[in-house]
Motif scaffolding. Structure first.
Motif, short mmCIF file in Angstrom:
data_model
loop_
_atom_site.label_atom_id
_atom_site.label_comp_id
_atom_site.label_asym_id
_atom_site.label_seq_id
_atom_site.Cartn_x
_atom_site.Cartn_y
_atom_site.Cartn_z
N TRP A 79 0.82 -1.20 0.00
CA TRP A 79 0.00 0.00 0.00
C TRP A 79 0.86 1.26 0.00
CZ3 TRP A 79 -3.75 1.71 4.46
CH2 TRP A 79 -4.63 2.67 3.97
N ILE A 80 1.89 1.29 0.84
CA ILE A 80 2.74 2.48 0.89
C ILE A 80 3.58 2.62 -0.37
CG2 ILE A 80 4.76 1.56 2.08
CD1 ILE A 80 4.65 4.20 3.78
N LYS A 81 3.88 1.51 -1.02
CA LYS A 81 4.64 1.56 -2.28
C LYS A 81 3.84 2.32 -3.34
CE LYS A 81 7.08 -1.49 -5.46
NZ LYS A 81 7.35 -2.89 -5.82
N ASP A 82 2.53 2.09 -3.39
CA ASP A 82 1.69 2.82 -4.35
C ASP A 82 1.77 4.33 -4.11
OD1 ASP A 82 0.83 0.60 -5.73
OD2 ASP A 82 -1.03 0.39 -4.57
N SER A 83 1.68 4.76 -2.86
CA SER A 83 1.71 6.20 -2.59
C SER A 83 3.11 6.78 -2.83
CB SER A 83 1.24 6.50 -1.17
OG SER A 83 2.13 6.01 -0.21
N ARG A 84 4.16 6.03 -2.53
CA ARG A 84 5.52 6.53 -2.74
C ARG A 84 5.83 6.75 -4.21
NH1 ARG A 84 10.05 3.37 -0.03
NH2 ARG A 84 11.17 5.22 -0.65
N PHE A 85 5.23 5.94 -5.08
CA PHE A 85 5.48 6.08 -6.50
C PHE A 85 4.39 6.86 -7.22
CE2 PHE A 85 8.18 2.40 -5.41
CZ PHE A 85 9.40 2.94 -5.81
N GLY A 86 3.56 7.56 -6.46
CA GLY A 86 2.58 8.47 -7.05
C GLY A 86 1.36 7.80 -7.66
N LYS A 87 1.12 6.54 -7.38
CA LYS A 87 -0.07 5.85 -7.90
C LYS A 87 -1.23 6.10 -6.94
CE LYS A 87 2.68 2.20 -9.99
NZ LYS A 87 2.99 0.78 -9.97
N MET A 88 -1.66 7.37 -6.86
CA MET A 88 -2.63 7.76 -5.85
C MET A 88 -4.02 7.21 -6.11
SD MET A 88 -0.73 9.02 -3.68
CE MET A 88 -1.92 9.51 -2.46
N THR A 89 -4.35 6.87 -7.36
CA THR A 89 -5.65 6.24 -7.59
C THR A 89 -5.71 4.87 -6.93
OG1 THR A 89 -4.88 5.45 -9.74
CG2 THR A 89 -6.16 7.48 -9.73
N ASN A 90 -4.56 4.18 -6.84
CA ASN A 90 -4.50 2.90 -6.13
C ASN A 90 -4.32 3.10 -4.64
OD1 ASN A 90 -4.62 1.63 -8.61
ND2 ASN A 90 -2.42 1.28 -8.73
N ALA A 91 -3.59 4.15 -4.24
CA ALA A 91 -3.26 4.36 -2.83
C ALA A 91 -4.44 4.89 -2.02
CB ALA A 91 -2.07 5.31 -2.71
N ARG A 92 -5.24 5.78 -2.61
CA ARG A 92 -6.38 6.35 -1.87
C ARG A 92 -7.47 5.30 -1.72
NH1 ARG A 92 -4.77 11.31 -3.91
NH2 ARG A 92 -5.02 13.04 -2.49
N ARG A 93 -7.82 5.01 -0.49
CA ARG A 93 -8.83 3.99 -0.21
C ARG A 93 -9.76 4.47 0.89
NH1 ARG A 93 -4.92 -1.33 0.26
NH2 ARG A 93 -4.01 -1.15 -1.81
N ASN A 94 -10.92 3.88 0.93
CA ASN A 94 -11.84 4.10 2.02
C ASN A 94 -11.76 2.90 2.95
OD1 ASN A 94 -12.73 6.52 0.89
ND2 ASN A 94 -14.32 5.49 -0.28
N GLY A 95 -11.79 3.14 4.23
CA GLY A 95 -11.70 2.05 5.19
C GLY A 95 -12.39 2.42 6.47
N SER A 96 -12.36 1.50 7.42
CA SER A 96 -13.05 1.72 8.68
C SER A 96 -12.26 1.16 9.85
CB SER A 96 -14.42 1.04 8.67
OG SER A 96 -15.25 1.60 7.69
N ILE A 97 -12.36 1.85 10.96
CA ILE A 97 -11.93 1.32 12.24
C ILE A 97 -13.22 0.92 12.94
CG2 ILE A 97 -10.86 1.85 14.45
CD1 ILE A 97 -9.13 3.89 12.78
N ILE A 98 -13.31 -0.34 13.31
CA ILE A 98 -14.55 -0.89 13.86
C ILE A 98 -14.33 -1.22 15.33
CG2 ILE A 98 -16.30 -2.68 13.60
CD1 ILE A 98 -14.91 -3.13 10.75
N VAL A 99 -15.25 -0.76 16.18
CA VAL A 99 -15.21 -1.07 17.60
C VAL A 99 -16.30 -2.10 17.88
CG1 VAL A 99 -15.43 -0.15 19.94
CG2 VAL A 99 -14.40 1.25 18.14
#
Length: 147
Positions: A79-99
């Motif tokens: 995941w961090i490799k995508d953002s480091r190489f500017g592949k922001m369409t792959n790096a930007r994601r929606n997620g959740s922290i669930i309690v």
């Protein structure tokens, strides 16, 4: 199932989910907050007195840190490799922290919108040390929604 009115949730039962995949072995989540700017309106009242009124401003983006024990799972590295190489369409994601409640039923979900990894830190490697190795992933996000 919601908790009884006077009970509260325990802080040890939580999970992290991105793209409908539950990321396992999370030991800590820190820095999760919802924040917005404060606008100060300075004015004179009808009787001529100076007054400051505080108004809500724009929401602020945030950052959360997720810690887990070091495993062979390389999802954080990919995941961090995508953002480091500017592949922001792959790096930007929606997620959740669930309690979860004491029975393992989800009671609250913090949705991170357009999140991407800012940094990945591996705990200190030290000869003779017997502590568990961890990796900390700093995730920045544009907004958070609570369900």
């Amino acid at each position: 199932m919601p908790l009884p009115e006077l009970d509260s949730s325990v802080g040890h039962s939580f999970g992290l989910e991105f793209d409908s995949v539950l990321i396992k072995q999370i030991t800590e989540v820190s820095g999760l907050k919802m924040e917005q700017d404060v606008i100060e309106l300075k004015q004179n009242t009808a009787d001529g007195k100076y007054a400051i009124k505080k108004l809500p401003g724009r929401p602020k983006a945030g950052e959360v840190t997720v810690t887990r024990g070091l495993t062979e799972d390389n999802s954080f590295e990919r995941w961090i490799k995508d953002s480091r190489f500017g592949k922001m369409t792959n790096a930007r994601r929606n997620g959740s922290i669930i309690v979860y409640d004491y029975e393992g039923v989800p009671i609250k979900r913090y949705k991170l919108i357009n999140a991407w990894p800012k940094s990945l830190e591996i705990s200190t490697l030290k000869a003779g040390d017997t502590s568990v190795l961890t990796e900390k992933l700093a995730i920045t996000y544009e907004s958070v929604e609570v369900d």
